[in-house]
Design an enzyme around this catalytic site. Structure first.
Site, short mmCIF file in Angstrom:
data_model
loop_
_atom_site.label_atom_id
_atom_site.label_comp_id
_atom_site.label_asym_id
_atom_site.label_seq_id
_atom_site.Cartn_x
_atom_site.Cartn_y
_atom_site.Cartn_z
N LYS A 1 0.84 -1.21 0.00
CA LYS A 1 0.00 0.00 0.00
C LYS A 1 0.87 1.26 0.00
CE LYS A 1 -1.98 -1.09 3.93
NZ LYS A 1 -1.26 -2.33 4.27
N ARG B 1 -9.81 0.81 8.63
CA ARG B 1 -9.30 -0.52 8.98
C ARG B 1 -10.37 -1.38 9.62
NH1 ARG B 1 -3.53 0.46 8.92
NH2 ARG B 1 -2.49 -1.50 9.30
N ARG C 1 11.20 -1.12 11.57
CA ARG C 1 10.04 -0.82 12.44
C ARG C 1 9.94 -1.85 13.56
NH1 ARG C 1 5.04 0.25 8.36
NH2 ARG C 1 3.98 -0.97 9.96
N ARG D 1 -0.54 -8.97 13.33
CA ARG D 1 -1.13 -7.93 12.46
C ARG D 1 -1.98 -8.59 11.37
NH1 ARG D 1 4.25 -4.95 10.96
NH2 ARG D 1 3.00 -3.90 9.39
N ARG E 1 12.17 -5.58 5.36
CA ARG E 1 12.01 -4.14 5.09
C ARG E 1 12.82 -3.28 6.07
NH1 ARG E 1 5.96 -1.93 5.40
NH2 ARG E 1 6.07 -2.82 7.48
P1 AP5 Z 1 4.86 -1.62 1.85
O1 AP5 Z 1 4.53 -0.80 0.66
O2 AP5 Z 1 5.59 -0.98 2.96
O3 AP5 Z 1 3.55 -2.37 2.39
P2 AP5 Z 1 2.31 -1.79 3.19
O4 AP5 Z 1 1.10 -2.47 2.64
O5 AP5 Z 1 2.32 -0.29 3.20
O6 AP5 Z 1 2.66 -2.42 4.60
P3 AP5 Z 1 2.62 -1.80 6.07
O7 AP5 Z 1 3.36 -2.79 6.92
O8 AP5 Z 1 3.11 -0.40 6.12
O9 AP5 Z 1 1.10 -1.88 6.34
P4 AP5 Z 1 0.37 -1.89 7.66
O10 AP5 Z 1 -1.01 -1.71 7.19
O11 AP5 Z 1 0.61 -3.07 8.53
O12 AP5 Z 1 1.09 -0.71 8.46
P5 AP5 Z 1 0.60 0.74 8.88
O13 AP5 Z 1 1.79 1.59 8.91
O14 AP5 Z 1 -0.58 1.14 8.10
O15 AP5 Z 1 5.66 -2.90 1.33
C1 AP5 Z 1 6.23 -3.82 2.23
C2 AP5 Z 1 7.60 -4.32 1.69
O16 AP5 Z 1 7.38 -5.09 0.52
C3 AP5 Z 1 8.54 -3.17 1.27
O17 AP5 Z 1 9.84 -3.52 1.61
C4 AP5 Z 1 8.37 -3.07 -0.25
O18 AP5 Z 1 9.55 -2.64 -0.90
C5 AP5 Z 1 8.05 -4.52 -0.61
N1 AP5 Z 1 7.11 -4.61 -1.73
C6 AP5 Z 1 6.01 -3.83 -1.98
N2 AP5 Z 1 5.38 -4.23 -3.08
C7 AP5 Z 1 6.07 -5.31 -3.55
C8 AP5 Z 1 5.91 -6.18 -4.68
N3 AP5 Z 1 4.89 -6.04 -5.54
N4 AP5 Z 1 6.83 -7.17 -4.84
C9 AP5 Z 1 7.86 -7.33 -3.95
N5 AP5 Z 1 8.06 -6.52 -2.88
C10 AP5 Z 1 7.18 -5.54 -2.68
O19 AP5 Z 1 0.07 0.46 10.36
C11 AP5 Z 1 0.97 0.15 11.43
C12 AP5 Z 1 0.19 0.12 12.73
O20 AP5 Z 1 -0.37 1.44 12.98
C13 AP5 Z 1 -1.02 -0.81 12.78
O21 AP5 Z 1 -0.66 -2.14 13.11
C14 AP5 Z 1 -1.90 -0.14 13.86
O22 AP5 Z 1 -1.41 -0.41 15.14
C15 AP5 Z 1 -1.67 1.37 13.58
N6 AP5 Z 1 -2.66 1.91 12.64
C16 AP5 Z 1 -2.43 2.44 11.40
N7 AP5 Z 1 -3.56 2.83 10.81
C17 AP5 Z 1 -4.57 2.56 11.70
C18 AP5 Z 1 -5.98 2.71 11.67
N8 AP5 Z 1 -6.60 3.22 10.58
N9 AP5 Z 1 -6.68 2.30 12.75
C19 AP5 Z 1 -6.08 1.80 13.85
N10 AP5 Z 1 -4.73 1.60 13.93
C20 AP5 Z 1 -3.99 1.98 12.87
#
Ligand code: AP5
Length: 216
Positions: A13, A88, A161, A172, A127
């Site tokens: 994402k 979410r 992270r 997660r 990552r």
């Molecule tokens: P990346 O693009 O970083 O993936 P992502 O989907 O953004 O993953 P996140 O881990 O950031 O998502 P998340 O939803 O768990 O975390 P968030 O920060 O929102 O890609 C991942 C890796 O793969 C990278 O190294 C990239 O290079 C590689 N990659 C990408 N595409 C690829 C491909 N096609 N092929 C190969 N490699 C690839 O949330 C973190 C925490 O914050 C949550 O757990 C929660 O506690 C809190 N939080 C955030 N939002 C909310 C909300 N709305 N409500 C409540 N809590 C929340």
């Protein structure tokens, strides 16, 4: 254009949101990045969020809905926004619907990025990012051109992270499957949902998303 990128942790994402931001001038709104910024600032919100995020659980709906409501009032979203990590759960999706109606905004597309669980664990475990400018890297898929030196700013310190260790990633994923995956059905009913194959390489995923945004 206003869109949501929906998918499990590690689906890509954030990666795709940044590419779309550069190409289309829409603004990436990542609740995860905003919460991590609050933690880095040491604010009260950040202190409360940190323990929850480190366990891989969801921060309270009130907090994240409030953050997004404020963010949508800023002028830089006028050319459109990309919601990354929000909503979410159903309560957040309903709050978003209400917010958009109030601001007279519409949601044009919800893009689901579909990736198999084993691939998600590999992607997240590998990552890391530059400690200075935040540029993103991956042990297998995206190393710096000169090992140990950031391509973007030449810094030599990198960070991972705290919630990216395999045990927390599994938690997660459980949270995603129980609380976020029901949104696929929620947005399926609105007609805005499109699904792309997130197992493809990054460029191919972008191409699929562009096709869906251009009308398919
Ligand atoms: P990346 O693009 O970083 O993936 P992502 O989907 O953004 O993953 P996140 O881990 O950031 O998502 P998340 O939803 O768990 O975390 P968030 O920060 O929102 O890609 C991942 C890796 O793969 C990278 O190294 C990239 O290079 C590689 N990659 C990408 N595409 C690829 C491909 N096609 N092929 C190969 N490699 C690839 O949330 C973190 C925490 O914050 C949550 O757990 C929660 O506690 C809190 N939080 C955030 N939002 C909310 C909300 N709305 N409500 C409540 N809590 C929340």
């Amino acid at each position: 254009m206003n869109i949501i990128l929906l998918g499990p942790p590690g689906a890509g994402k954030g990666t795709q949101a940044k590419i779309l931001e550069d190409r289309r001038g829409m603004k990436q709104l990542s609740t995860g990045d905003m919460l991590r910024a609050a933690i880095a600032e040491g604010s009260d919100l950040g202190k409360r969020a940190k323990a929850v995020m480190d366990r891989g659980e969801l921060v309270s709906d009130d907090v994240v809905v409030g953050i997004i409501a404020q963010r949508l009032d800023q002028p830089d979203v006028a050319r459109g926004f990309i919601l990354d990590g929000f909503p979410r759960n159903t309560a957040q999706a309903e709050a978003l619907d209400k917010m958009l109606r109030k601001k007279d905004l519409q949601l044009d597309r919800v893009i689901e990025i579909k990736v198999e669980d084993e691939a998600l664990i590999d992607r997240i475990a590998g990552r890391y990012s530059c400690a200075s400018c935040g540029a993103a890297y991956h042990d297998q898929f995206a190393s710096p051109r000169k090992p140990g030196i950031c391509d973007n700013c030449s810094a030599t310190q990198f960070v991972r992270r705290p919630d990216d260790n395999p045990a927390v990633v599994r938690d997660r994923l459980k949270v995603y499957n129980s609380q976020t995956a029901p949104l696929i059905d929620y947005y399926g009913k609105t007609g805005a949902l499109r699904t792309v194959n997130g197992m493809a390489d990054i460029g191919e995923v972008t191409r699929q998303i562009e096709t869906k945004l251009n009308g398919a």
